[in-house]
Enzyme design. Structure first.
Site, PDB file in Angstrom:
ATOM      1  N   ASP A   1       4.791  -0.592  10.142  1.00 60.90           N
ATOM      2  CA  ASP A   1       4.124   0.679  10.376  1.00 60.90           C
ATOM      3  C   ASP A   1       4.304   1.029  11.858  1.00 60.90           C
ATOM      4  OD1 ASP A   1       2.436  -0.879  11.777  1.00 60.90           O
ATOM      5  OD2 ASP A   1       0.666  -0.492  10.550  1.00 60.90           O
ATOM      6  N   SER A   2       3.850   2.199  12.238  1.00 59.29           N
ATOM      7  CA  SER A   2       4.187   2.697  13.571  1.00 59.29           C
ATOM      8  C   SER A   2       3.171   2.317  14.636  1.00 59.29           C
ATOM      9  CB  SER A   2       4.257   4.221  13.518  1.00 59.29           C
ATOM     10  OG  SER A   2       2.972   4.741  13.205  1.00 59.29           O
ATOM     11  N   GLY A   3       2.017   1.830  14.213  1.00 62.18           N
ATOM     12  CA  GLY A   3       0.955   1.540  15.165  1.00 62.18           C
ATOM     13  C   GLY A   3      -0.088   2.634  15.218  1.00 62.18           C
ATOM     14  N   GLY A   4       0.261   3.811  14.687  1.00 62.08           N
ATOM     15  CA  GLY A   4      -0.664   4.952  14.740  1.00 62.08           C
ATOM     16  C   GLY A   4      -2.031   4.607  14.167  1.00 62.08           C
TER      17      GLY A   4
ATOM     18  N   ASP B   1       1.989   8.608  13.889  1.00 66.04           N
ATOM     19  CA  ASP B   1       1.144   9.681  13.377  1.00 66.04           C
ATOM     20  C   ASP B   1      -0.255   9.590  13.959  1.00 66.04           C
ATOM     21  OD1 ASP B   1       0.625   7.278  12.100  1.00 66.04           O
ATOM     22  OD2 ASP B   1      -0.048   8.224  10.246  1.00 66.04           O
TER      23      ASP B   1
ATOM     24  N   GLN C   1      -0.326  13.664   6.925  1.00 68.97           N
ATOM     25  CA  GLN C   1      -1.747  13.570   7.253  1.00 68.97           C
ATOM     26  C   GLN C   1      -2.463  14.816   6.725  1.00 68.97           C
ATOM     27  OE1 GLN C   1      -3.549  11.146   8.386  1.00 68.97           O
ATOM     28  NE2 GLN C   1      -2.015   9.681   9.141  1.00 68.97           N
TER      29      GLN C   1
ATOM     30  N   ASP D   1       0.414  -0.728  -0.026  1.00 71.22           N
ATOM     31  CA  ASP D   1       0.134  -1.929   0.757  1.00 71.22           C
ATOM     32  C   ASP D   1      -1.373  -2.034   0.893  1.00 71.22           C
ATOM     33  OD1 ASP D   1      -0.911  -1.668   3.845  1.00 71.22           O
ATOM     34  OD2 ASP D   1      -0.002   0.200   3.116  1.00 71.22           O
TER      35      ASP D   1
ATOM     36  N   CYS E   1      -2.728 -17.350 -16.281  1.00 71.89           N
ATOM     37  CA  CYS E   1      -2.005 -17.049 -15.036  1.00 71.89           C
ATOM     38  C   CYS E   1      -1.009 -18.168 -14.743  1.00 71.89           C
ATOM     39  CB  CYS E   1      -2.984 -16.872 -13.876  1.00 71.89           C
ATOM     40  SG  CYS E   1      -2.161 -16.533 -12.299  1.00 71.89           S
TER      41      CYS E   1
ATOM     42  N   CYS F   1       0.342 -18.802 -11.736  1.00 65.29           N
ATOM     43  CA  CYS F   1       0.458 -19.094 -10.296  1.00 65.29           C
ATOM     44  C   CYS F   1       0.209 -20.579 -10.009  1.00 65.29           C
ATOM     45  CB  CYS F   1      -0.493 -18.221  -9.477  1.00 65.29           C
ATOM     46  SG  CYS F   1      -2.183 -18.833  -9.386  1.00 65.29           S
TER      47      CYS F   1
ATOM     48  N   CYS G   1      -3.555 -21.541 -10.431  1.00 65.69           N
ATOM     49  CA  CYS G   1      -4.076 -21.636 -11.801  1.00 65.69           C
ATOM     50  C   CYS G   1      -3.413 -22.742 -12.602  1.00 65.69           C
ATOM     51  CB  CYS G   1      -3.933 -20.289 -12.512  1.00 65.69           C
ATOM     52  SG  CYS G   1      -5.098 -19.066 -11.877  1.00 65.69           S
TER      53      CYS G   1
ATOM     54  N   HIS H   1      -3.260 -16.984  -5.696  1.00 70.16           N
ATOM     55  CA  HIS H   1      -3.596 -16.390  -7.000  1.00 70.16           C
ATOM     56  C   HIS H   1      -3.689 -14.865  -6.916  1.00 70.16           C
ATOM     57  CE1 HIS H   1      -5.368 -15.377 -10.804  1.00 70.16           C
ATOM     58  NE2 HIS H   1      -6.239 -14.660 -10.119  1.00 70.16           N
TER      59      HIS H   1
END
Lengths: 374, 374
Positions: free
Chosen positions: A92-95, A146, A188, A265, A303, A305, A308, A334
């Site tokens: 990401d840009s840090g904004g 941004d 935005q 994300d 599951c 994983c 589990c 998990h």
């Protein structure tokens, strides 16, 4: 070749199944990107992370520029080497972090001055610098710088943030010359549909490789967030990937996919995992709860994983109670596997054109589950 | 079949290469056992632990009886299930921890009353109970309940501890009926060679499956510790495994193997790993040191561990500085691999009857390394 290809579309919703090509491999969308803030996804090794089905991770320019510094990351072979991650990385840009973590001293039309949350150092960041820093970090997808307005906020302030975001996006587009890095614009506009439309229209003119919807999940609530995303997604070009930043809970992801979002994300699976909160198909499980003390069943019976397959809820409860690192490690494994399996189910349902039915059923189960939380 | 077989012996020292058979598999000796205090080796998953070459782990009865409680461990399928460890497990008796962690209220000839270090609860533990608790935990090797005198300490107090240790050993031997669990006696006696001899002679009469040298590494210093171990080892039967408890640094392990010791346990590799202290063949590396800030080399260039194959010293330094769990996780992985590789080298050198030469060279290098520590 286009960077993004749409493989199939759901005929009963706006959901789409795509592939995003990057310098470090393909990303099957819709995709969930775990957050590796400082160059590490908390509580999990990159090897275990790959096993969860993760294809792409996010790293934060803000954190990395402060510590260890972009020059150090470069000397260590850039982000992929630092993180030991062979797949795609998005920075990401840090904004967003400047506005949420940094102590802001000054917003100007050409940039922002803030105090580092680590040592208070005053730092000035602008669109050109944020882009060049991301070029140097070496991620596969970089984001425009941004301005993220807080929530709630007067319309005039949001409008100002939108204008700056558009102005800065032009600079980022121009400055960015590294052909192997894709660059995404960020829409935005808070929860104001007219400002969102204006911002989207201006950014689309700049022809970015993808478009993000930013400035949400900042306190407006799930309903307003989803309403804004549903309104904004159709304003973005069909043939480009759409990324809803910082989202979210499983039900929010499903609803946003339905609206045509391709990328997500969120810190939720890892942060909650460290706090003994496990996601399951039948609702969340709080592993510190005494009810689990002698439970031999895993977090979720079917599951696949590492957690589990090998550990009981009773063992996990004990590890959390005893302060053993294994508790956070295993529950993070998990939760991330849970999220990646959810994304695989979403992709599968779109491929066979059954997403809308699948989503309805899943959202009903998930509402039910929320009421029986233990 | 004997539980312990000696495969080969070094003709220039007392070092021996053996195999200890247990219900959960063979242990190649000399062996190093990582410490899984509460049922987890701190900072590492059992899968990564197995990859370091670890065959057997230790768990602490004292910690487990307090939390989650032996009944809970039983309900969760005993120790192997709780820990998800398929290989052998050794449990100590709790004796050492009561004297080092618990707040002692009363030592009597038949047992000890102490206050839990967790919640202050008063608990009475005796030889019979300590044995039955270990039977229920389900480890493959259990230890006698012993009294560990502090250091320094008057001879009369050490003597009293030795007498109680002998009396309790008889009870443990008698009470222990689980044929698939081996039971080891523990020789006490501080640094007094006569008391050590007396204790060893009495315990040998009880015909244990193995013998431990306990009560060392409690402040007497490396030289006195090794001197006592060297004096005590030959008093123990050649055909039984010998275990030097709580030891130690690489050079101490090498010296003790030379004196005929077969088994070791120590928190050093994992605890130091969590504190950014890495072991290497050329001396310790302190990963927080600024000198590593842009170092692209791994902790040790020829190390085959997951950490060294994937991460630079610069990345590790950054993870420790940023408070990322990945720093402690990776350095623990490396340190345990370092220890297990050392043990494999020791076993290899004994097999080809070159241990004494190998040990001399290695100890010289290690002395040299200690002077160039970074």
């Amino acid at each position: 070749m286009q960077n993004f290809e749409i493989v199939s579309e759901d005929s009963n919703s706006s959901a789409r199944r795509g592939v995003l090509h990057t310098a470090h491999g393909d990303i099957q969308t819709p995709v969930f990107m775990p957050v590796g803030t400082s160059g590490a996804v908390k509580g999990i090794t990159p090897a275990l992370l790959a096993e969860t089905g993760t294809s792409v991770v996010l790293a934060n320019t803000y954190h990395l520029m402060l510590r260890p510094g972009v020059e150090v990351v470069e000397k260590l072979g850039r982000l992929h080497k630092l993180m030991s991650w062979r797949g795609p990385i998005l920075t990401d840009s840090g904004g967003y972090q400047i506005f949420s973590l940094g102590s802001l001293s000054r917003i100007e039309d050409n940039g922002v001055e803030f105090a580092s949350h680590i040592d208070g150092e005053k730092i000035f960041l602008d669109a050109e610098t944020a882009t060049r820093l991301q070029n140097r970090l070496g991620g596969d997808i970089i984001m425009c710088f941004d301005e993220c307005a807080p929530f709630p906020c007067e319309r005039s302030r949001v409008q100002k943030a939108v204008e700056r975001t558009i102005r800065w996006a032009k600079i980022c587009r121009e400055v960015h010359k590294v052909s192997e890095q894709l660059i995404f614009g960020i829409v935005q506009g808070g929860i104001d549909v007219e400002l969102r439309r204006h911002c989207a229209e201006e950014l689309v003119k700049l022809d970015f490789d993808g478009y993000a919807i930013g400035g949400l999940s900042v306190g407006e609530g799930s309903e307003q967030m989803l309403h804004t995303a549903e309104h904004t997604a159709p304003l973005l070009p069909r043939e480009k990937p759409r990324y809803l930043m910082g989202v979210g809970k499983p039900a929010e992801i499903i609803t946003a996919v339905r609206a045509g979002i391709d990328m997500f994300d969120c810190v939720l699976p890892s942060r909650n995992g460290r706090n003994a909160y496990a996601f399951t198909d039948t609702g969340p499980v709080r592993l510190r709860n005494n009810i689990h003390i002698d439970k031999t069943e895993p977090i979720q019976a079917d599951c696949d994983c590492y957690c589990c397959r090998n550990f009981s809820r009773g063992a996990l409860r004990h590890f959390f109670n005893a302060g053993e690192m294994l508790g956070p490690i295993l529950t993070t494994v998990h939760n991330l596997r849970f999220y990646q399996r959810l994304m695989a189910q979403i992709r599968g349902a779109i491929e066979i054109n059954e997403f809308e039915q699948w989503a309805r059923q899943r959202l009903a189960t998930s509402n039910e589950a929320a009421r029986t939380e233990i």
